[in-house]
Structures are given as C-alpha cells and as structure tokens.
Design a protein around this motif. Structure first.
Motif, PDB file in Angstrom:
ATOM      1  N   UNK A  71     -15.656 -22.538   1.027  1.00  0.00           N
ATOM      2  CA  UNK A  71     -14.476 -23.358   0.738  1.00  0.00           C
ATOM      3  C   UNK A  71     -13.782 -22.900  -0.538  1.00  0.00           C
ATOM      4  N   UNK A  72     -14.567 -22.517  -1.546  1.00  0.00           N
ATOM      5  CA  UNK A  72     -13.979 -22.029  -2.799  1.00  0.00           C
ATOM      6  C   UNK A  72     -13.202 -20.744  -2.542  1.00  0.00           C
ATOM      7  N   UNK A  73     -13.773 -19.857  -1.757  1.00  0.00           N
ATOM      8  CA  UNK A  73     -13.118 -18.591  -1.435  1.00  0.00           C
ATOM      9  C   UNK A  73     -11.811 -18.823  -0.697  1.00  0.00           C
ATOM     10  N   UNK A  74     -11.816 -19.720   0.275  1.00  0.00           N
ATOM     11  CA  UNK A  74     -10.603 -20.012   1.042  1.00  0.00           C
ATOM     12  C   UNK A  74      -9.513 -20.607   0.157  1.00  0.00           C
ATOM     13  N   UNK A  75      -9.882 -21.556  -0.696  1.00  0.00           N
ATOM     14  CA  UNK A  75      -8.900 -22.192  -1.577  1.00  0.00           C
ATOM     15  C   UNK A  75      -8.293 -21.184  -2.543  1.00  0.00           C
ATOM     16  N   UNK A  76      -9.137 -20.315  -3.094  1.00  0.00           N
ATOM     17  CA  UNK A  76      -8.646 -19.302  -4.025  1.00  0.00           C
ATOM     18  C   UNK A  76      -7.779 -18.265  -3.305  1.00  0.00           C
ATOM     19  N   UNK A  77      -8.167 -17.892  -2.097  1.00  0.00           N
ATOM     20  CA  UNK A  77      -7.405 -16.893  -1.364  1.00  0.00           C
ATOM     21  C   UNK A  77      -6.051 -17.440  -0.919  1.00  0.00           C
ATOM     22  N   UNK A  78      -5.986 -18.716  -0.597  1.00  0.00           N
ATOM     23  CA  UNK A  78      -4.695 -19.331  -0.267  1.00  0.00           C
ATOM     24  C   UNK A  78      -3.753 -19.223  -1.459  1.00  0.00           C
ATOM     25  N   UNK A  79      -4.237 -19.598  -2.639  1.00  0.00           N
ATOM     26  CA  UNK A  79      -3.421 -19.509  -3.846  1.00  0.00           C
ATOM     27  C   UNK A  79      -3.009 -18.060  -4.125  1.00  0.00           C
ATOM     28  N   UNK A  80      -3.947 -17.152  -3.915  1.00  0.00           N
ATOM     29  CA  UNK A  80      -3.683 -15.731  -4.139  1.00  0.00           C
ATOM     30  C   UNK A  80      -2.605 -15.224  -3.178  1.00  0.00           C
ATOM     31  N   UNK A  81      -2.714 -15.584  -1.919  1.00  0.00           N
ATOM     32  CA  UNK A  81      -1.729 -15.179  -0.913  1.00  0.00           C
ATOM     33  C   UNK A  81      -0.354 -15.760  -1.230  1.00  0.00           C
ATOM     34  N   UNK A  82      -0.305 -17.012  -1.665  1.00  0.00           N
ATOM     35  CA  UNK A  82       0.970 -17.638  -2.006  1.00  0.00           C
ATOM     36  C   UNK A  82       1.657 -16.863  -3.130  1.00  0.00           C
ATOM     37  N   UNK A  83       0.870 -16.362  -4.075  1.00  0.00           N
ATOM     38  CA  UNK A  83       1.423 -15.541  -5.139  1.00  0.00           C
ATOM     39  C   UNK A  83       1.990 -14.239  -4.612  1.00  0.00           C
ATOM     40  N   UNK A  84       1.285 -13.615  -3.676  1.00  0.00           N
ATOM     41  CA  UNK A  84       1.759 -12.355  -3.090  1.00  0.00           C
ATOM     42  C   UNK A  84       3.063 -12.565  -2.331  1.00  0.00           C
ATOM     43  N   UNK A  85       3.165 -13.687  -1.639  1.00  0.00           N
ATOM     44  CA  UNK A  85       4.402 -14.009  -0.923  1.00  0.00           C
ATOM     45  C   UNK A  85       5.554 -14.176  -1.906  1.00  0.00           C
ATOM     46  N   UNK A  86       5.309 -14.868  -2.996  1.00  0.00           N
ATOM     47  CA  UNK A  86       6.339 -15.064  -4.026  1.00  0.00           C
ATOM     48  C   UNK A  86       6.800 -13.721  -4.600  1.00  0.00           C
ATOM     49  N   UNK A  87       5.853 -12.850  -4.917  1.00  0.00           N
ATOM     50  CA  UNK A  87       6.193 -11.526  -5.455  1.00  0.00           C
ATOM     51  C   UNK A  87       6.987 -10.705  -4.440  1.00  0.00           C
TER      52      UNK A  87
END
Length: 213
Positions: A161-177
């Motif tokens: 669950x920690x990995x999924x939550x962190x990866x969601x945030x990480x992906x959202x950043x990549x989309x923004x960039x």
C-alpha cells in the motif's frame, strides 16, 4: 416614430462596439495562446530541462520498482511494477541519447548510486539517503530520502500500500512535468514522449487507485 430613431441608432452603435470588442478580445487571446512551433531537429531550453529532470524522475521510479524485488505482492501489483520497468527504462535511454546529441550533460541518478551501493554491500540503512545526494528532490512527485528509506524498511504488510500511494504521487508529478513540456517544448520527439508519459502514467494511476480501493 421620430422619437424612437435616436434610441434605435444608439442600440445599433452599442451592439457594434460590443461585437468589435469581442472580436478584438478573441484575436488577442488566440495570439497569446499560440502553440509552440515544433521541430524534428531543433530544441530549446525546455527540452533540455525536460530530458534532464525526467531522467532523474524516471530513475527514482525505477529504484522504487527495484524495491519490489523479493517482496510478496499481489499479482496485479507485480504486473504493474513490471510494466513501469518496461516502459521507463527505454525512455531513460532515449532522453540520455538526446542530451548527448545536444552536447548536454547526462545527469547522474539515484539508481546509479543505489546499484553501486548494493554491489558493495554498503550500509543498508543509509543506502537510499546516500543515493539522493545531489538529486533534485524539488521536482513534482519526487520522494524525499526519508520517504525512500521508509519504503525500503517497511514491513511486508505495509509495503504494498505504501508503494502504491507513493507511486501514484510520483506518477502525478511526471504527468505535471510532461504537461509543461507540451506547452513549452520545441523538439517534437520530446513533446511526443511527454504525451506518451501522460497517457501511460494516467492509466497506471487509475489502476493503482482501483487496487487501493
């Protein structure tokens, strides 16, 4: 009838002015929002920044995928981790080749440092922190050294669950960039890659959110 003519004329004048102002406003908006002219060969500072930052951003995602090794994951999470590795590793190579062609420095990444540390069997408690030295942690969605240490040391029960939550945030950043690159970039292959990242990682965000429930 004569008393009504001035009123009618005034109405026509007001309407005409309104139309002119509207057209003038629209024209200015279109000119201000004109898209960046793309090129198959030429690049700008935004392209260099995108490639430089996204290499580091992708590398951290790959380091997070590396942490799934020897962990007990649900099949759909394991499949997702494999998909991230399969997509982002070639993208890192592509962006690195662009920087080399442009005479720009290819950035060192935390994954380079982590792999080096593990090969030397260094202090596991400090490996993630050491790997973040010199990295730009201010990019959207980037995890801090503390975040990565917490993920690495998480129990099996907490890890997924920690990995999924962190990866969601990480992906959202990549989309923004990537959205910024689409607005500001000139090198068409880099703008196209940004579109691919937006599409792929947005789909993966939806998948991860469904898994988390």
């Amino acid at each position: 009838m004569r008393t009504q003519r001035p009123l009618i004329r005034a109405t026509w004048v007001a309407t005409g002015l309104a139309v002119l102002l509207t057209l003038s406003g629209c024209g200015g908006g279109e000119e201000a929002e004109a898209p960046q002219k793309l090129s198959e060969t030429e690049h700008n500072k935004a392209d260099v920044a995108f490639a430089t930052d996204m290499i580091q951003h992708h590398a951290q995602a790959m380091a997070m995928v590396d942490l799934t090794m020897d962990r007990k994951l649900d099949p759909e999470v394991q499949e997702l981790a494999d998909e991230i590795r399969a997509a982002q590793s070639p993208e890192i190579e592509t962006m690195s080749s662009w920087l080399q062609e442009w005479g720009e420095e290819v950035p060192s990444t935390m994954r380079d440092h982590v792999n080096g540390g593990h090969e030397g069997h260094g202090d596991e408690d400090s490996s993630m922190s050491d790997s973040m030295e010199g990295m730009d942690a201010d990019m959207p969605g980037m995890m801090s050294a503390e975040d990565m240490d917490a993920l690495e040391s998480a129990s099996d029960a907490e890890f997924q669950d920690m990995w999924l939550e962190m990866m969601i945030e990480h992906h959202e950043g990549a989309v923004e960039m990537s959205e910024s690159q689409q607005d500001e970039g000139r090198f068409k292959p880099a703008v196209d890659l940004a579109g691919t990242i937006i599409e792929t990682q947005s789909t993966e965000i939806d998948t991860m959110e469904k898994i988390l429930g």
